[in-house]
Write a protein that holds these residues in place. Structure first.
Motif, PDB file in Angstrom:
ATOM      1  N   SER A  11     -11.431  -7.090   7.670  1.00  0.00           N
ATOM      2  CA  SER A  11     -12.473  -6.336   6.972  1.00  0.00           C
ATOM      3  C   SER A  11     -13.583  -5.936   7.930  1.00  0.00           C
ATOM      4  O   SER A  11     -13.919  -6.670   8.857  1.00  0.00           O
ATOM      5  N   VAL A  12     -14.191  -4.766   7.669  1.00  0.00           N
ATOM      6  CA  VAL A  12     -15.349  -4.341   8.449  1.00  0.00           C
ATOM      7  C   VAL A  12     -16.647  -4.783   7.791  1.00  0.00           C
ATOM      8  O   VAL A  12     -17.725  -4.583   8.343  1.00  0.00           O
ATOM      9  N   GLY A  13     -16.553  -5.387   6.581  1.00  0.00           N
ATOM     10  CA  GLY A  13     -17.737  -5.946   5.966  1.00  0.00           C
ATOM     11  C   GLY A  13     -18.014  -5.438   4.570  1.00  0.00           C
ATOM     12  O   GLY A  13     -17.162  -4.831   3.904  1.00  0.00           O
ATOM     13  N   TYR A  72     -28.254  -0.425  -1.358  1.00  0.00           N
ATOM     14  CA  TYR A  72     -28.561   0.893  -1.918  1.00  0.00           C
ATOM     15  C   TYR A  72     -27.508   1.949  -1.602  1.00  0.00           C
ATOM     16  O   TYR A  72     -27.628   3.090  -2.050  1.00  0.00           O
ATOM     17  N   GLN A  73     -26.482   1.606  -0.833  1.00  0.00           N
ATOM     18  CA  GLN A  73     -25.328   2.478  -0.658  1.00  0.00           C
ATOM     19  C   GLN A  73     -24.190   1.943  -1.528  1.00  0.00           C
ATOM     20  O   GLN A  73     -24.081   0.738  -1.747  1.00  0.00           O
ATOM     21  N   HIS A  74     -23.361   2.837  -1.990  1.00  0.00           N
ATOM     22  CA  HIS A  74     -22.267   2.433  -2.875  1.00  0.00           C
ATOM     23  C   HIS A  74     -20.962   3.025  -2.380  1.00  0.00           C
ATOM     24  O   HIS A  74     -20.941   4.108  -1.778  1.00  0.00           O
ATOM     25  N   ILE A  75     -19.870   2.302  -2.626  1.00  0.00           N
ATOM     26  CA  ILE A  75     -18.553   2.699  -2.136  1.00  0.00           C
ATOM     27  C   ILE A  75     -17.566   2.706  -3.287  1.00  0.00           C
ATOM     28  O   ILE A  75     -17.547   1.786  -4.109  1.00  0.00           O
ATOM     29  N   ARG A  76     -16.776   3.754  -3.353  1.00  0.00           N
ATOM     30  CA  ARG A  76     -15.662   3.843  -4.292  1.00  0.00           C
ATOM     31  C   ARG A  76     -14.396   4.141  -3.513  1.00  0.00           C
ATOM     32  O   ARG A  76     -14.436   4.825  -2.483  1.00  0.00           O
ATOM     33  N   ILE A  77     -13.270   3.650  -4.011  1.00  0.00           N
ATOM     34  CA  ILE A  77     -11.956   3.987  -3.470  1.00  0.00           C
ATOM     35  C   ILE A  77     -11.233   4.801  -4.543  1.00  0.00           C
ATOM     36  O   ILE A  77     -11.096   4.346  -5.686  1.00  0.00           O
ATOM     37  N   VAL A  78     -10.817   6.000  -4.193  1.00  0.00           N
ATOM     38  CA  VAL A  78     -10.202   6.879  -5.184  1.00  0.00           C
ATOM     39  C   VAL A  78      -8.852   7.389  -4.698  1.00  0.00           C
ATOM     40  O   VAL A  78      -8.576   7.421  -3.492  1.00  0.00           O
ATOM     41  N   PRO A 129      -8.412   0.347  -8.378  1.00  0.00           N
ATOM     42  CA  PRO A 129      -8.857  -1.044  -8.461  1.00  0.00           C
ATOM     43  C   PRO A 129      -8.830  -1.725  -7.097  1.00  0.00           C
ATOM     44  O   PRO A 129      -8.268  -1.197  -6.127  1.00  0.00           O
ATOM     45  N   ALA A 130      -9.417  -2.916  -7.042  1.00  0.00           N
ATOM     46  CA  ALA A 130      -9.434  -3.699  -5.809  1.00  0.00           C
ATOM     47  C   ALA A 130      -8.021  -3.913  -5.301  1.00  0.00           C
ATOM     48  O   ALA A 130      -7.086  -4.137  -6.063  1.00  0.00           O
ATOM     49  N   GLY A 131      -7.868  -3.783  -3.986  1.00  0.00           N
ATOM     50  CA  GLY A 131      -6.582  -4.017  -3.362  1.00  0.00           C
ATOM     51  C   GLY A 131      -5.736  -2.785  -3.153  1.00  0.00           C
ATOM     52  O   GLY A 131      -4.796  -2.812  -2.360  1.00  0.00           O
ATOM     53  N   GLN A 132      -6.066  -1.683  -3.846  1.00  0.00           N
ATOM     54  CA  GLN A 132      -5.276  -0.459  -3.700  1.00  0.00           C
ATOM     55  C   GLN A 132      -5.945   0.480  -2.698  1.00  0.00           C
ATOM     56  O   GLN A 132      -7.161   0.689  -2.733  1.00  0.00           O
ATOM     57  N   THR A 133      -5.133   1.057  -1.827  1.00  0.00           N
ATOM     58  CA  THR A 133      -5.634   1.928  -0.768  1.00  0.00           C
ATOM     59  C   THR A 133      -5.812   3.355  -1.260  1.00  0.00           C
ATOM     60  O   THR A 133      -4.951   3.902  -1.949  1.00  0.00           O
ATOM     61  N   GLY A 134      -6.928   3.939  -0.885  1.00  0.00           N
ATOM     62  CA  GLY A 134      -7.208   5.325  -1.233  1.00  0.00           C
ATOM     63  C   GLY A 134      -8.302   5.880  -0.351  1.00  0.00           C
ATOM     64  O   GLY A 134      -8.658   5.289   0.681  1.00  0.00           O
ATOM     65  N   ALA A 135      -8.849   7.023  -0.751  1.00  0.00           N
ATOM     66  CA  ALA A 135      -9.920   7.666   0.012  1.00  0.00           C
ATOM     67  C   ALA A 135     -11.233   6.928  -0.219  1.00  0.00           C
ATOM     68  O   ALA A 135     -11.553   6.526  -1.339  1.00  0.00           O
ATOM     69  N   GLY A 187     -15.702  -6.962  -2.862  1.00  0.00           N
ATOM     70  CA  GLY A 187     -16.350  -5.759  -2.366  1.00  0.00           C
ATOM     71  C   GLY A 187     -16.341  -5.588  -0.871  1.00  0.00           C
ATOM     72  O   GLY A 187     -17.063  -4.738  -0.335  1.00  0.00           O
ATOM     73  N   PHE A 188     -15.520  -6.354  -0.149  1.00  0.00           N
ATOM     74  CA  PHE A 188     -15.401  -6.162   1.292  1.00  0.00           C
ATOM     75  C   PHE A 188     -14.418  -5.024   1.573  1.00  0.00           C
ATOM     76  O   PHE A 188     -13.371  -4.922   0.927  1.00  0.00           O
ATOM     77  N   LEU A 189     -14.777  -4.197   2.554  1.00  0.00           N
ATOM     78  CA  LEU A 189     -14.015  -2.985   2.847  1.00  0.00           C
ATOM     79  C   LEU A 189     -13.021  -3.224   3.976  1.00  0.00           C
ATOM     80  O   LEU A 189     -13.359  -3.816   5.007  1.00  0.00           O
ATOM     81  N   TYR A 190     -11.814  -2.701   3.786  1.00  0.00           N
ATOM     82  CA  TYR A 190     -10.754  -2.760   4.784  1.00  0.00           C
ATOM     83  C   TYR A 190     -10.324  -1.331   5.098  1.00  0.00           C
ATOM     84  O   TYR A 190      -9.923  -0.586   4.197  1.00  0.00           O
TER      85      TYR A 190
END
Length: 632
Positions: free
Chosen positions: A389-391, A396-402, A411-417, A463-466
């Protein structure tokens, strides 16, 4: 838990992932942040006038005799330089280009340009026509550049811009600790050419005479890098820069006594936000390397003594920096002041992490960000390890995976943009300027406030990003998506491979097939050996590369990130050359990446084979142009 400093600002605890919710319980607007980089600098100078703000090394060998400036001196110097720019006609919505390697005066010039107008730092190593295009797009009529003895090529490029009539004024920077020189500067067309220090010598130091910036004003235009295609110019507001710099400064591992080491070039957003603006929030001292920064081989031999002497607490670099430092013995140097070292810009190989941490005892902290989100969006933590993970997202920043095709949130664990929203998302790219001001467009990257990063990845339950790759780097084989990182990881597991990049090669049947390019540290290994290794270690049969090619070096962008487009061009040229190998009359096959995509030109000696060549090229989904030599 919060802590206070003599700025009156309350700093939240921020050294654990669980701190995020408590930080965001207070809206960013209620934190009393300065609105602009100038307000930030002025407040720092008022709170810590006699504290050392900058320590700039003339070069690696001269680290014991730097140039020091206090916060009060820095503010006065910025006033003076900004007033010189104002006298040359720079107003709130005018740009000043910077074209120089790092030096003491460049730090002043950058902050002064943001005070008087908008700053456009440009990599002096870019091709001259690309520099000219960035200058045109920015509208800059003033360029601040290195003197011939500091960077001869940068000065020559600036002089050429003046000769072409693109700029009216060339302001020249002396090397750090050079003192006053009386050398005559060469003329450059009709432009004025003078030292910045001389142009500013009689300007007031107590205050800025023009209109200071406001929070929503444009602060900077940063190019996004590139090696062949002209880079884009990303616009940042003062609000963007302040929000990002505050979240970096909020790190509880550091306080006002922490010393930061800086060696990245100032045309890189990391150098501005992480090592120039963020330290202003807490009155920290920043030790700046010489003009070559991390490119100075001599720096590595002196590095641990520099850490000991200045009690460096943290630094920021790319993986290759730490790969080299891992090989430099610490010896008897006391480096206990170093709390952690930040790494970003490209993926951190696990071997580099292990060798650096084992050799030094210093933890590497990964981060993630991009110019279009100002700089940093994700950070990791000293005591919380999530392998791969990069962290966690920053406050105040938000991340979505779509899903890249449908836009549906995954959902968590699935790879997307990977999408990012928040106060650091840029307003867009600079496309030009007319009588109504700058033309700035998100170019489809921002939808409803969400920035499409162009990266692929997934979030875990916490919520850790990979990161898993670039969306545009996906290899699509017969409709099947192949993540190039799967191939790259397999090849990097070979003991002789030092770097690897996988790309798609055109294929008549599958559309694309994967191929890989590598660098090696052992000339005894062959391409055939590595192809066999990849076939065995890539878990998915469809992802096994059809070829592995050894190069002396893999291409990178101007800011040190992997750049795959030239490799795609090479792979395309190779496969089309093979398809036309028996056609008599083919003079040349060229695949170019200048436009940001691969374009192919096939030159024929005779028109007689044009139909046959067109037919064979039609088997590949590649844009091709056929030209015939004149007189054929």
């Amino acid at each position: 838990m919060t802590t206070s400093t003599d700025t009156g600002m309350t700093w939240p605890r921020y050294d654990q992932p669980d701190d995020l919710a408590a930080i965001e319980a207070t809206p960013l607007a209620d934190r009393g942040l300065p609105g602009t980089s100038y307000e930030l600098l002025r407040r720092a100078a008022e709170q810590w006038p006699e504290r050392t703000a900058l320590t700039v090394l003339p070069d690696a060998a001269s680290w014991r005799t730097p140039e020091d400036r206090t916060y009060a001196e820095l503010l006065a110097d910025v006033h003076q330089a900004a007033n010189a720019l104002h006298r040359l006609g720079i107003r709130r919505h005018d740009t000043v280009a910077l074209l120089s390697t790092n030096c003491d005066e460049l730090l002043t010039a950058l902050l002064a340009a943001q005070l008087a107008g908008i700053v456009t730092p440009v990599n002096p190593a870019l091709a001259r026509d690309h520099v000219a295009e960035l200058i045109r797009r920015s509208g800059a009529r003033v360029v601040v550049t290195a003197s011939p003895e500091l960077d001869a090529e940068a000065f020559a490029t600036s002089a050429a811009l003046a000769e072409e009539g693109l700029v009216d004024h060339v302001l020249v920077l002396r090397p750090t600790a050079a003192g006053v020189t009386e050398a005559d500067l060469p003329k450059a067309g009709n432009a004025t050419v003078t030292y910045l220090a001389d142009a500013a010598a009689d300007c007031p130091r107590e205050r800025f005479l023009g209109e200071p910036p406001a929070v929503a004003d444009l602060a900077s235009f940063f190019h996004t890098g590139g090696t062949t295609g002209a880079p884009k110019l990303a616009a940042h507001t003062h609000a963007n820069e302040i929000a990002d710099a505050w979240t970096i400064a909020a790190n509880s591992l550091l306080d006002e006594n922490s010393v930061v080491f800086a060696a990245l070039p100032l045309f890189h957003v990391n150098a501005l936000v992480v090592t120039l603006l963020a330290p202003l929030f807490r009155g920290q001292r920043v030790v700046w390397a010489g003009p070559l920064g991390y490119r100075d081989i001599a720096l590595y031999g002196e590095f641990w003594r520099i850490v000991e002497h200045y009690r460096i607490a943290t630094m920021s670099g790319v993986p290759t920096v730490y790969a080299v430092l891992a090989t430099v013995p610490v010896g008897e140097a006391d480096i206990s002041s170093m709390r952690g070292a930040v790494v970003g810009a490209s993926a951190l190989p696990e071997g580099v992490r292990t060798s650096f941490e084992t050799a030094t005892g210093i933890t590497l902290l990964e981060g993630y960000g991009l110019t279009e989100a100002t700089c940093a969006s994700v950070r990791s933590f000293l005591d919380v390890r999530r392998p791969g993970s990069v962290g966690q997202r920053m406050p105040y920043q938000h991340i979505r995976i779509v899903d890249a095709a449908t836009g549906a949130e995954l959902p968590a664990g699935q790879t997307g943009a990977i999408l990012i929203s928040g106060p650091t998302v840029f307003p867009g790219y600079v496309e030009g300027r007319d009588e109504n001001g700058y033309q700035i467009s998100g170019q489809g990257k921002i939808v409803d406030g969400w920035l499409d990063t162009g990266d692929l990845g997934h979030l875990d339950e916490d919520g850790f990003l990979y990161l898993t790759g670039r969306a545009k780097d996906l290899i699509i084989r017969g409709g099947h998506n192949i993540d190039p990182q799967v191939i790259e990881d397999a090849l990097l597991s070979h003991p002789a491979v030092t770097d690897a990049q996988a790309v798609g090669q055109p294929d008549q049947r599958a559309g694309e097939v994967p191929v890989a390019y590598v660098t090696v540290g052992n000339d005894m290994v062959s391409e055939a050996d590595l192809l066999a290794w990849a076939s065995e270690h890539v878990g998915e049969k469809a992802a096994a590369p059809k070829a592995v090619r050894i190069l002396d070096a893999l291409p990178i962008t101007a800011v040190g990130k992997p750049y795959k487009l030239p490799l795609r061009a090479d792979a395309t040229r190779r496969v089309l050359a093979k398809a036309l190998i028996d056609v008599d009359g083919v003079e040349e096959i060229r695949a170019d990446a200048d436009s940001g995509t691969v374009t192919v030109t096939v030159t024929l000696r005779t028109r007689a084979v044009e139909a046959e060549v067109a037919g064979r090229l039609g088997d590949f989904a590649v844009p091709c142009r056929i030209v015939t030599l004149e007189g054929a």
